[in-house]
Design an enzyme around this catalytic site. Structure first.
Site, short mmCIF file in Angstrom:
data_model
loop_
_atom_site.label_atom_id
_atom_site.label_comp_id
_atom_site.label_asym_id
_atom_site.label_seq_id
_atom_site.Cartn_x
_atom_site.Cartn_y
_atom_site.Cartn_z
N GLU A 47 0.83 -1.22 0.00
CA GLU A 47 0.00 0.00 0.00
C GLU A 47 0.86 1.27 0.00
O GLU A 47 0.60 2.24 0.72
CB GLU A 47 -0.96 0.00 1.19
CG GLU A 47 -1.98 -1.13 1.15
CD GLU A 47 -3.02 -1.04 2.26
OE1 GLU A 47 -2.79 -0.31 3.23
OE2 GLU A 47 -4.08 -1.69 2.14
N GLU A 72 -6.99 -7.79 -0.60
CA GLU A 72 -7.57 -7.63 0.74
C GLU A 72 -9.04 -7.24 0.64
O GLU A 72 -9.36 -6.10 0.30
CB GLU A 72 -6.83 -6.56 1.56
CG GLU A 72 -5.45 -6.96 2.02
CD GLU A 72 -4.83 -5.95 2.98
OE1 GLU A 72 -5.60 -5.13 3.57
OE2 GLU A 72 -3.60 -5.95 3.13
#
Length: 833
Positions: free
Chosen positions: A188, A259
């Protein structure tokens, strides 16, 4: 992922051409490649249903069962991070033993026939202490984390290469015949990339090239990284990637979802967090209807943050609302509803992987997304009602289909509804906590922690030292000591006015003692670490000793420039003296890292003999150690300790820390964020188990209980509208056919762990309402409902009750004009001989 049908068609044609050109039409080539449609594993396209299970958040004894339950839940891939700071806690010293045995975990996954996604990081966030980075990194001269910084890149490459080589040595990559099909570098990074400007962009390029250069033979991914350099695949994280993902950054990369958050992790002070099984199923169906071919549930099993492994203010329990709860028990209906979804999507496998995608608008809020090969019987459709409040009837290819609000129906042959995301057919359950009959009536002993003064801790610094750098992540605790001498004339002359001790702290928590007496405590929160402690103090004329216990509750795990975060007391003053405000910040301070009890290891059997203990009677003083012994609780159910009566501290069982407890930090609902703490069965001996609790506040140990945890209350709640279970269908000869001669909705119940149904606690056929564990009879019910269920289910491990009026209504129907609902609650248990 708003991709037009024309673009999807182009991607499909290109994918098929590329796939054919490189020999991916069913040969047995070993390894993993990809194109714009999917991953291609050993020459075969796959739909991948993945779940995150983090090996250090459970025990090796739990791993086989967790993996097995994931497999039976329809998963074919397990995802895990690699945790640098547990594998190299001291620079150059590696640890891969116990629940840090990454190789063993991956091999166990492979032995059960599942694939692995290995998220190497090395920054992982994961609500894990320091985001997985070892603390010693901060002490390398000139280092700046996660940017084009030579010291960081050197350490990162060295670590990543070590992990990759370890996997290669064990032949764990799919290119070597192993289970690892994907590897992730970074995590991320888009969140913080702008903070580093051009150096951030250069770092992304370097990280990708470094990873690819290690030649693993499997693709590398970067999650939430829109500019992931080729050939690295950019992937999506979030709750609704089917709607929010802008798609792969190149047409030859597949759409992967790394995710899909099954709930929300909790921090101390949070209320419960939930995510409905219906919403999860909707999001996955949406993603696969839009060219997605891999979804990963984060988390599938959250587990436990043992010891001091949780990130700043994060609870010891992690993602308890996942399909497998903290104890590894199936949380229903989430586990079962997703299992049914995976079955439905697998029935669509051939059209999804080889069909041509199209989109057809059916109404204002309804649409059909379908995949088919013209001229063949290969076809699968997803009928969506995007209105979150109103049900709809949609006509598709001449047939009307009822669609509940915000739902997707899956038709593996473009005709037959086998699953609807909003309609739960699988069973429900409720978690039960009961006191152990064996481990009860515990006799607690206590030993107070020594409160040091400047006499024991002489001044070694003009002002309080910064807490993170003082502790170096070796403990949560540090003492700060100083002293002041006061004259009688310094005190206010009025008896109703006392001096006030004020401490401004950068976090995370603090206790104050004056002349050995407890004054009070204060703390920050996850969102605001800083706080100000203020408390009236009974100083005395002469020398006064001030002892502050500063505490961390995990290290930060996210954001830019993590190496420049700070904590601990920064200003100390005394207000209300006749001489005015007294600034003690530069008064001279002594320091001690850790508590005396920690140094003596009083939480171990041998260390517990190094201090004196006395019987605990009622509430004890702040900062006290408590111990007792218990025998192994009966049976095989998971074990927990309820920390009622306690405030904040840590817990050890037979010398192993089960994590931080914090009962006094209440949520807005007026309750602790976590009351029960998991004691793994593998930590427990048959008899004489030592449990030690460090209690920072005033606590009463006699209120604590050892509990057995189960999900032996199982339920079903279905209506006449419900479709039959998806297991009623199979694909045969390119057609969707019923497994049974007659396919009807039914209530299906199955006890866990080979237990059997020992009691029917509730049964109503009519208009019952409520949730599992708390059902109620509505305005009408069939009198024979309980008897019917008992006849079908008592004494059995599993049973099915047909949703048939004739079974429940013999003569007069008290409410003939309503569609009937069947609600059942049964109790599972061991058969008594």
């Amino acid at each position: 992922m708003a991709v037009s049908s024309r673009v999807l068609l182009l991607i499909t044609i290109l994918s098929l051409l590329v796939s054919a050109a490189v020999g991916h039409d069913g040969n047995n080539s070993q390894g993993v490649t990809y194109d714009g449609r999917s991953l291609i594993i050993n020459g075969k396209r796959e739909l991948l249903f993945s779940g995150s299970i983090h090996y250090p958040r459970s025990t090796p004894e739990m791993w086989p069962d967790l993996i097995s339950k994931a497999k039976h839940g329809g998963l074919n891939n397990i995802q895990t991070y690699v945790f640098w700071n547990i594998h190299e806690p001291v620079q150059g010293q590696h640890n891969f033993h116990g629940n840090r045995d990454l190789v063993k975990f991956i091999k166990l996954v492979g032995e059960q026939g599942l694939y692995v996604t290995l998220r190497v990081g090395p920054f992982i966030q994961a609500e894990w202490n320091h985001g997985g980075l070892p603390f010693w990194l901060r002490e390398i001269p000139g280092i700046v984390f996660r940017t084009d910084n030579a010291p960081f890149k050197y350490q990162m490459k060295k670590y990543v290469k070590m992990i990759v080589n370890k996997m290669k040595e064990e032949k764990l990559f799919a290119s070597q015949g192993g289970p690892i099909i994907l590897a992730q570098i970074e995590n991320e990074y888009n969140h913080i990339q702008l903070a580093y400007r051009d150096m951030g962009s250069r770092y992304v390029q370097w990280a990708a090239n470094m990873a690819v250069g290690l030649k693993t033979g499997v693709p590398w991914i970067m999650c939430k990284q829109k500019d992931a350099p080729d050939p690295v695949i950019n992937t999506c994280n979030g709750r609704h990637c089917g709607d929010t993902f802008t798609g792969p950054n190149k047409p030859f990369k597949p759409s992967l979802w790394t995710e899909n958050w099954t709930a929300q992790y909790r921090v101390f002070g949070d209320p419960p967090s939930q995510r409905a099984a219906e919403d999860l199923a909707f999001s996955v169906a949406r993603f696969f209807s839009k060219n997605g071919t891999l979804v990963n549930y984060y988390m599938y099993h959250g587990g436990t943050n043992f010891g001091r492994t949780s990130a700043v203010f994060t609870t010891t329990r992690y993602y308890d609302e996942a399909p497998l709860d903290e104890y590894g028990l199936q949380r229903e209906p989430k586990w079962g509803h997703l299992k049914d979804l995976h079955k439905a999507l697998n029935l669509c496998k051939k059209p999804l992987l080889w069909g041509v995608p199209s989109v057809e608008r059916l109404g204002k809020d309804t649409e059909a997304r379908f995949y088919e090969n013209p001229g063949t019987k290969i076809c699968a459709a997803f009928l969506a009602n995007n209105n979150s409040r109103v049900a709809a009837t949609a006509s598709f290819r001449g047939v009307d289909y009822y669609l509940p609000p915000r739902s997707i129906s899956i038709l593996p042959d473009c005709k037959t509804v086998v699953f609807n995301t909003q309609t739960i057919v699988s069973q429900h359950n409720a978690r039960n906590l009961k006191r152990s009959k064996v481990a009860k009536n515990l006799t607690w002993k206590m030993s107070p922690e020594l409160i040091p003064t400047v006499e024991q801790l002489p001044v070694d610094s003009r002002e309080p030292k910064e807490l993170y750098n003082l502790l170096k992540d070796t403990t949560d605790y540090a003492w700060y000591t100083t002293s002041i001498e006061l004259d009688p004339h310094d005190f206010p002359m009025r008896p109703d006015i006392l001096p006030v001790l004020r401490i401004a702290s950068l976090g995370h928590a603090l206790q104050a003692f004056v002349n050995g007496e407890y004054v009070g405590s204060a703390h920050g929160s996850h969102d605001e670490k800083s706080f100000v402690f203020e408390h009236a103090v009974n100083f005395k004329p002469g020398v006064n000793h001030i002892s502050l216990l500063a505490m961390t509750v995990g290290l930060p795990d996210s954001g830019a420039y993590m190496e420049h975060r700070f904590a601990g007391p920064r200003a100390v003053t005394v207000l209300g003296l006749n001489t005015g405000t007294l600034d003690l910040t530069i008064n001279g301070w002594g320091h001690q890292v850790g508590l005396t009890g920690e140094k003596l290891k009083v939480f171990t059997q041998s260390g517990s003999h190094r201090v004196d203990w006395k019987k605990a009677k009622g509430q004890g003083p702040a900062l006290t150690w408590y111990k007792t012994y218990f025998d192994a609780p009966e049976g095989n159910d998971p074990v927990a300790i309820r920390m009622r009566g306690m405030g904040k501290g840590m817990i050890w069982v037979n010398g192993k820390s089960i994590g931080r407890h914090w009962m006094s930090f209440l949520s807005p609902l007026g309750k602790p964020s976590q009351s029960e703490y998991h004691i793994p069965r593998s930590f427990i001996k048959p008899t004489e188990n030592l449990i030690v609790v460090l209690e920072e506040e005033k606590g009463n140990p006699n209120e604590m209980d050892i509990l057995l945890v189960s999900r032996d209350t199982i339920c079903s709640f279905i209506t006449e509208y419900h479709p039959p279970n998806v297991r009623s269908w199979q694909r045969k000869d390119s057609k969707i056919r019923p497994v049974l001669d007659v396919v009807k909705p039914a209530a299906h119940l199955k006890c866990p762990n080979h237990k059997e149904i020992v009691a029917v606690e509730f049964a109503s056929f009519g208009d019952p309402y409520g949730i599992c564990g708390n059902y109620f009879v509505g305005n009408c019910t069939a009198p024979v409902a309980k008897k019917v269920v008992e006849q079908h289910c008592l004494g059995k491990i599993s049973c099915s009750i047909p949703m048939e009026r004739e079974l429940f209504v013999k003569n007069n129907d008290a409410c003939p004009d309503i569609k009937k609902t069947l609600a059942i609650q049964v109790k599972c248990g061991r058969k008594k001989h």
